[in-house]
Design a protein around this motif. Sequence first.
Motif, PDB file in Angstrom:
ATOM      1  N   PHE A 101     -54.093 -21.893  -8.110  1.00 17.51           N
ATOM      2  CA  PHE A 101     -53.166 -20.756  -8.099  1.00 17.51           C
ATOM      3  C   PHE A 101     -52.217 -20.866  -9.288  1.00 17.51           C
ATOM      4  O   PHE A 101     -51.934 -21.973  -9.736  1.00 17.51           O
ATOM      5  N   PRO A 102     -51.677 -19.721  -9.715  1.00 13.59           N
ATOM      6  CA  PRO A 102     -50.607 -19.819 -10.726  1.00 13.59           C
ATOM      7  C   PRO A 102     -49.259 -20.039 -10.045  1.00 13.59           C
ATOM      8  O   PRO A 102     -48.246 -19.462 -10.427  1.00 13.59           O
ATOM      9  N   LEU A 103     -49.290 -20.868  -8.986  1.00  8.39           N
ATOM     10  CA  LEU A 103     -48.093 -21.213  -8.207  1.00  8.39           C
ATOM     11  C   LEU A 103     -48.229 -22.669  -7.793  1.00  8.39           C
ATOM     12  O   LEU A 103     -49.344 -23.155  -7.594  1.00  8.39           O
ATOM     13  N   PRO A 104     -47.120 -23.370  -7.647  1.00  7.08           N
ATOM     14  CA  PRO A 104     -47.236 -24.759  -7.181  1.00  7.08           C
ATOM     15  C   PRO A 104     -47.637 -24.822  -5.709  1.00  7.08           C
ATOM     16  O   PRO A 104     -47.579 -23.811  -5.010  1.00  7.08           O
ATOM     17  N   THR A 105     -48.060 -26.007  -5.253  1.00  6.83           N
ATOM     18  CA  THR A 105     -48.508 -26.154  -3.860  1.00  6.83           C
ATOM     19  C   THR A 105     -47.861 -27.380  -3.221  1.00  6.83           C
ATOM     20  O   THR A 105     -47.335 -28.263  -3.918  1.00  6.83           O
ATOM     21  N   VAL A 106     -47.952 -27.435  -1.905  1.00  9.09           N
ATOM     22  CA  VAL A 106     -47.357 -28.544  -1.163  1.00  9.09           C
ATOM     23  C   VAL A 106     -48.045 -29.868  -1.522  1.00  9.09           C
ATOM     24  O   VAL A 106     -47.394 -30.922  -1.600  1.00  9.09           O
ATOM     25  N   GLU A 107     -49.366 -29.818  -1.772  1.00  7.49           N
ATOM     26  CA  GLU A 107     -50.105 -31.062  -2.059  1.00  7.49           C
ATOM     27  C   GLU A 107     -49.580 -31.739  -3.326  1.00  7.49           C
ATOM     28  O   GLU A 107     -49.518 -32.960  -3.412  1.00  7.49           O
ATOM     29  N   GLU A 108     -49.213 -30.910  -4.320  1.00  9.71           N
ATOM     30  CA  GLU A 108     -48.684 -31.454  -5.583  1.00  9.71           C
ATOM     31  C   GLU A 108     -47.394 -32.234  -5.324  1.00  9.71           C
ATOM     32  O   GLU A 108     -47.198 -33.342  -5.832  1.00  9.71           O
ATOM     33  N   VAL A 109     -46.529 -31.640  -4.507  1.00  8.65           N
ATOM     34  CA  VAL A 109     -45.236 -32.279  -4.219  1.00  8.65           C
ATOM     35  C   VAL A 109     -45.464 -33.588  -3.444  1.00  8.65           C
ATOM     36  O   VAL A 109     -44.821 -34.607  -3.700  1.00  8.65           O
TER      37      VAL A 109
END
Length: 453
Positions: A101-109
Motif C-alpha cells: 500500500f502507499p500507506l504504512p502498516t501495523v506490521e512495519e511498526v
Amino acid sequence: MTTTQTSKALSVTKRYADPDSKSARLHRQATAVMPGGNSRTTVHMAPYPPYAAEGQGCFVVDVDGDRRLDLLNNYTALIHGHAHPSITTAATARLARGTSFPLPTVEEVELASLLVERLPAVEQVRFTNSGSEAVMMAIKAARGFTGRPKIAKFEGAYHGSYDYAEVSLSSTPANWGSLAEPASTAYSRGTPPAVLEDVIVLPFNRPELAARRIERHASELAAVIVDPVPNRVGLMPADREFLESLRAVTAAHGVVLIFDEVISFRIGYHGAQGHFGIRPDLTTLGKIIGGGFPVGAVGGRADVMAVFDPTKGTPPVPHGGTFNANPVTMAAGLAGMRLMDRAAFDRLAEFGAKLRDGIAACFKDAGVGGSVTGVGSLFRVHPSQRTLSDYRSSRADTAEAARLDRIVRFLLDHGVLLSTTGLGCLSTPMGDPELESFLAVFSAALEAERGHA
Ligand SMILES: Cc1ncc(COP(=O)(O)O)c(C=O)c1O
C-alpha cells in the motif's frame, strides 16, 4: 525427521547432471533469455546448477527429484529453513489482505519495535528491500550527517551490490598493495575512478594499522563500515579489541561507525553488537529479519537516523522505495524473529560449535589439509591449514580453490547443499541426525579427496 529419511536424503543426488535432466533443459531455456541463464552471480555453478522445486524444513528438493540437506539456507537468510508453518501462516494471512500500500502498516511498526528492543545500538530503524539497499542508505545517511564524502571499508569484505561497497572485494596479490595501505581496486568493470578515490581500504583485525589509516583520512571520512564476522574475508570473527579500537578512533574523529549485520545478526539475540559489546552508530540488517522474503533495514542513533525524517519538509537524505516495509515481508519477518528467542539462538550456537568441531575432526582424521571458521550458527570450510587472520591469508590459491570445488561438488552430488565458497549455516529444523549424516558425507568427500593428493 527419522534417521531413515535422513540417510535417504544423503544418497547420490546427481540426476541434474544428466544432459537430458529437467535442470539441464531449464538451463538451456534460461541461457536464451538471461545472460548465462542467471539473475544472481552468486548462485552460478559450472556447467549449471540443479534447479530448486521446493523446500521443507532443512531439505530442498530439486526439479529432478533429488533431495538435499540445505546447509546454505539461501546464503544464511533462512534461519528456520523452508516453509516454516508459523511463517507460512503469517505471510499467507497477510497476503489475503493485500500485499502493499502507499500507506504504512501495523506490521512495519511491530517489526521496527522488535529490532529496536533487541539491538542495543538501534534507536530508530527504516526498512529497505535488500541488504545492499540498507548499506547504500547507511552510507548516504553517514554522508548526510557528517557532510563528508568518503567511506572506509575492509579489504575483501562483502556489503552487497553498490559501487562504493564493492571496492577491493576481489583484490589479488598483483594489485592489493601493502597491508598498511591496501589499494582501492574495482570489482565491476566500469567502476568510476571517483568511486575508488572515495573509498579507503583497511586491513581487517589489525587495530593499529586500521586506526592509523582512519586518522590520516578522518577529515574526509563520513563512515567506516565493518562486518564483525565477514564471510568473504574468511568468516573469522573480529577481535573485540579491534572493534573497540575502531569504535574509539571513529568516535574521536566524528566518523560514523557502521556495523553491517546483514549476516552477523544470526550470532545472537542482540546481534553481533551484543555479542561483542560494541555500539556502532548505524547498523545494517537483512536476511533473517524478513522470514524468507526480500528485506533490508538500516537503524541506529536517533540523531543520525534523523537525516531521513520527512516531518520538517524534504529530509537531508530522502529515501524512497515502492516496496519498502511491505506488510508481507514484515509479517513473515515478525513471525520468524519472534520464534528466535534467546534459547533458540543459544541452541543454534551450541549446534554450530558441534558442527565446526565435527568438520575439524573430519579433516584431521582424513589427513587432508583444511580448516573451519565461524561463530554461532555460521561456518566456513577452508581448503588450507594456514593460520587464517584476514582476506589475504584466507584467499585460496589455485590448487586450494580446486580442492574446495571438488569437496563442494561431492557434497552436492551426495545430498548436501553448501556454498561454492565453503560458507554454510544452520537452521532451527536441523537436529543431530542431520548433523551426523552431514559429517558422514563430509568424511566421504575428504576420503575421495585423498585420491587427488
Ligand atoms: C554482510 C552483507 N552485507 C550486505 C549484503 C547484501 O544483502 P542483499 O543480498 O540482501 O542485497 C550481504 C549479502 O550477502 C552480506 O553478506
